[in-house]
Design an enzyme around this catalytic site. Sequence first.
Site, PDB file in Angstrom:
ATOM      1  N   GLU A 127       0.879  -1.157   0.000  1.00 36.88           N
ATOM      2  CA  GLU A 127       0.000   0.000   0.000  1.00 36.88           C
ATOM      3  C   GLU A 127       0.925   1.217   0.000  1.00 36.88           C
ATOM      4  OE1 GLU A 127      -3.130  -0.293   2.956  1.00 36.88           O
ATOM      5  OE2 GLU A 127      -2.993  -2.463   2.950  1.00 36.88           O
ATOM      6  N   HIS A 142       9.981 -16.093 -11.141  1.00 40.03           N
ATOM      7  CA  HIS A 142       9.056 -14.952 -11.204  1.00 40.03           C
ATOM      8  C   HIS A 142       9.739 -13.614 -11.448  1.00 40.03           C
ATOM      9  CE1 HIS A 142       6.203 -17.880  -9.833  1.00 40.03           C
ATOM     10  NE2 HIS A 142       6.786 -18.005  -8.663  1.00 40.03           N
ATOM     11  N   ARG A 192       2.386 -13.599  -8.184  1.00 45.61           N
ATOM     12  CA  ARG A 192       0.960 -13.722  -8.551  1.00 45.61           C
ATOM     13  C   ARG A 192       0.602 -12.960  -9.810  1.00 45.61           C
ATOM     14  NH1 ARG A 192      -2.880 -13.144  -3.320  1.00 45.61           N
ATOM     15  NH2 ARG A 192      -4.511 -13.715  -4.767  1.00 45.61           N
ATOM     16  N   LYS A 203      -0.473   3.985  -5.031  1.00 44.84           N
ATOM     17  CA  LYS A 203       0.333   2.763  -4.952  1.00 44.84           C
ATOM     18  C   LYS A 203       1.178   2.549  -6.197  1.00 44.84           C
ATOM     19  CE  LYS A 203      -3.518   0.727  -2.404  1.00 44.84           C
ATOM     20  NZ  LYS A 203      -4.629  -0.230  -2.483  1.00 44.84           N
TER      21      LYS A 203
END
Length: 293
Positions: free
Chosen positions: A3, A92, A111, A57
């Site tokens: 955040e 990743h 993700r 953000k």
Amino acid sequence: MPELPEVERVRLSLAHRLLGQRIASVTLHRPDIVTGDRSDAALLANQTVTDIRRHGKQLAILSNTGRCLCIHLGMTGSLCYHAPTSNTPVNHRHVIWTLDSGDRFEFRDPRRFGGIWTFNTFDTLTQHRWSTLGPDALNITLTQPNTTATLAHALQQTSRPIKSALLDQSIVAGLGNIYVDELLFLCRVHPLTPAHRLRPDLLPLLIHHMQALLARAIDAGGSTLRDYVDAEGHSGGFQNSHQVYGRAGSPCLTCATPLRSKALQGRTTVWCPNCQPKRPSHQGPPPAGSSTM
DNA sequence: CTGGTCTCCTGATCGC
DNA sequence: TGCGATCAGGAGACCA
């Protein structure tokens, strides 16, 4: 994960390492995480980093040619700076920038909820992608009445729960699930309170607590719940100061009442039913002579 | 306009 | 040790 406070820590730590450095080459492992021009030039190859900015953000990396990259970390994204010899996780890693010095910085995002957007100019970014964002949460201050008025107006326009409204990046940019729950606790406001029912004289309190909360979180290095680290690999410490987030069922640190939780907009919401009643006492009529906004 | 649900993905954790 | 269910900090699409 990230955040506003976490993204600000990434910005500061990345700026510390990157400003004035020239990017020698870029390796794009996963083209689909980049939106727009995916050429080496668009990804700032052979350019010098001149500025790193943030709105809410999202980050923007600017180069001497005027081009810029907008980077959104999503839930699990990270931007990490590494010396040539360091051995770090190699899975990743979607984009790797190598500097003239041999150092590199990498965008990892397991993700893949994050992403990168390329723009020819910073103005294009602000006029398009960032134009839908509300004011940056750190820029809403009581000393700038227009920013306060903008937020007040946006909140008066909707009957959504205050929690939903504060999570909405078009109303205020930068707050996420953790900090909204913490903020509402500090303000003693129930998360389901309709935004337009928030008493006008509570707005200065909300803004005051928002600034203080974000400032303390940034000072503490942000909140690390699982794997957040800044660009230099440092974890945050603010998770130890959370009053309500992640503490459902535990006693309120103020009054010892067990904290309640409920899914709202699919996000776990935690509050103290005693400190944040549906009708807080201070949401009654204002004392005579008190100012209203 | 609204909330609820689902979706994009991977990985950590927990109970069996 | 393995396996499935559950849950995550974001955010946009869709439906009722």
